[in-house]
Motif scaffolding. Structure first.
Motif, short mmCIF file in Angstrom:
data_model
loop_
_atom_site.label_atom_id
_atom_site.label_comp_id
_atom_site.label_asym_id
_atom_site.label_seq_id
_atom_site.Cartn_x
_atom_site.Cartn_y
_atom_site.Cartn_z
N GLU A 168 0.85 -1.18 0.00
CA GLU A 168 0.00 0.00 0.00
C GLU A 168 0.89 1.23 0.00
OE1 GLU A 168 -2.60 -0.11 3.36
OE2 GLU A 168 -3.11 -2.20 3.01
N ASN A 169 0.27 2.38 -0.17
CA ASN A 169 1.02 3.62 -0.03
C ASN A 169 1.20 3.92 1.44
OD1 ASN A 169 1.41 4.18 -2.71
ND2 ASN A 169 -0.53 5.28 -2.92
N PHE A 170 2.43 3.97 1.87
CA PHE A 170 2.77 4.36 3.22
C PHE A 170 4.16 4.96 3.17
CE2 PHE A 170 3.51 -0.16 2.66
CZ PHE A 170 4.87 -0.26 2.87
N HIS A 171 4.48 5.73 4.17
CA HIS A 171 5.76 6.44 4.17
C HIS A 171 6.69 5.85 5.23
CE1 HIS A 171 8.60 9.65 3.69
NE2 HIS A 171 8.54 9.91 4.98
N PHE A 214 14.09 2.92 11.39
CA PHE A 214 13.07 3.40 10.46
C PHE A 214 11.72 2.89 10.93
CE2 PHE A 214 16.90 3.84 8.10
CZ PHE A 214 16.69 4.95 7.31
N GLY A 215 10.70 3.70 10.71
CA GLY A 215 9.37 3.32 11.12
C GLY A 215 8.33 3.70 10.10
N VAL A 216 7.17 3.07 10.25
CA VAL A 216 5.99 3.41 9.46
C VAL A 216 4.87 3.69 10.45
CG1 VAL A 216 4.21 2.51 7.91
CG2 VAL A 216 6.61 2.08 7.41
N SER A 217 4.29 4.87 10.33
CA SER A 217 3.13 5.24 11.13
C SER A 217 1.94 5.40 10.21
CB SER A 217 3.39 6.54 11.89
OG SER A 217 4.38 6.37 12.86
N ILE A 218 0.81 4.90 10.66
CA ILE A 218 -0.44 5.05 9.91
C ILE A 218 -1.44 5.68 10.88
CG2 ILE A 218 -2.33 3.84 8.75
CD1 ILE A 218 -0.24 1.79 7.78
N SER A 219 -2.03 6.78 10.46
CA SER A 219 -2.96 7.55 11.30
C SER A 219 -2.33 7.90 12.64
CB SER A 219 -4.26 6.77 11.50
OG SER A 219 -4.88 6.52 10.27
N GLY A 220 -1.05 8.27 12.61
CA GLY A 220 -0.36 8.71 13.81
C GLY A 220 0.10 7.60 14.73
N LYS A 221 -0.08 6.35 14.32
CA LYS A 221 0.28 5.21 15.17
C LYS A 221 1.42 4.44 14.52
CE LYS A 221 -1.61 0.80 16.65
NZ LYS A 221 -2.76 -0.08 16.60
N LEU A 222 2.50 4.17 15.29
CA LEU A 222 3.60 3.37 14.79
C LEU A 222 3.11 1.94 14.58
CD1 LEU A 222 6.71 3.47 14.14
CD2 LEU A 222 7.05 2.51 16.44
N VAL A 223 3.22 1.43 13.33
CA VAL A 223 2.74 0.08 13.04
C VAL A 223 3.88 -0.87 12.68
CG1 VAL A 223 0.47 0.91 12.31
CG2 VAL A 223 2.27 0.54 10.59
#
Length: 181
Positions: free
Chosen positions: A3-6, A54-63
């Motif tokens: 998916e698109n994630f940063h 490195f991390g990925v957060s989705i809706s402000g939550k580290l996932v």
């Protein structure tokens, strides 16, 4: 399907509590209940040579997160691993290498390409020509991910002190597969 994630670099010390929570919830090998999941250990590792996270957060939550640091001869991990490597040129794999300490993605977000993107970002930013990691012998999903990125087995399975399951060592030259031009 990704998916698109940063993916972004994050400060281990600043996000230690969130990282420990992801670690605990995403762990399938029983290791996160040991000292490796503790915030003090994360803080110590954040001060290591060339430590990066490195991390990925989705809706402000580290996932998900992935971190590593320079492989150093004096490290307990390196000394134990050296005894178990079955590959040629052990010294090559354990010098001037990045230790991939952990890669964790919360279960609801697994299978979306996050782990691969995190690991790729960590290795891309590494000043070292190769990476080494350990993975639980029974964690076939993780082994498949690592193999898809170019990691190869460097050992037979072995017992690592303080770890509840047998491990395999894997290593990859940089850049990882999928990042090569």
């Amino acid at each position: 399907m990704a998916e698109n994630f940063h993916v972004s670099m994050i400060d281990i010390a600043q996000h230690a509590d969130e990282i420990a929570e992801v670690q605990r919830k995403a762990d399938t090998d029983g290791f996160a209940t040991s000292s490796a999941a503790s915030v003090p250990v994360l803080l110590e590792r954040s001060r290591r040579i060339n430590a990066r996270c490195f991390g990925v957060s989705i809706s402000g939550k580290l996932v998900g997160f992935c971190y590593g640091m320079k492989c150093e001869e004096r490290d307990f991990w390196t000394q134990c691993l050296h005894r178990h490597l079955t590959c040629q040129r052990k010294d090559k794999w354990l010098s001037e290498s990045l230790i991939v300490a952990e890669v964790h993605v919360l279960p609801p977000y697994q299978g979306r390409g996050i782990g691969g993107k995190l690991l790729s970002a960590l290795c891309r930013e590494s000043p070292y020509p190769r990476s080494v990691l350990t993975v639980a012998e029974g964690n076939v999903k993780a082994q498949r991910l690592y193999t898809s990125l170019g990691f190869v087995n460097l050992s037979d399975s072995f017992d690592f002190p303080g770890h509840p399951v047998r491990l395999l060592a894997m290593g990859a030259e940089h850049p990882l597969l999928g990042l090569r031009s």
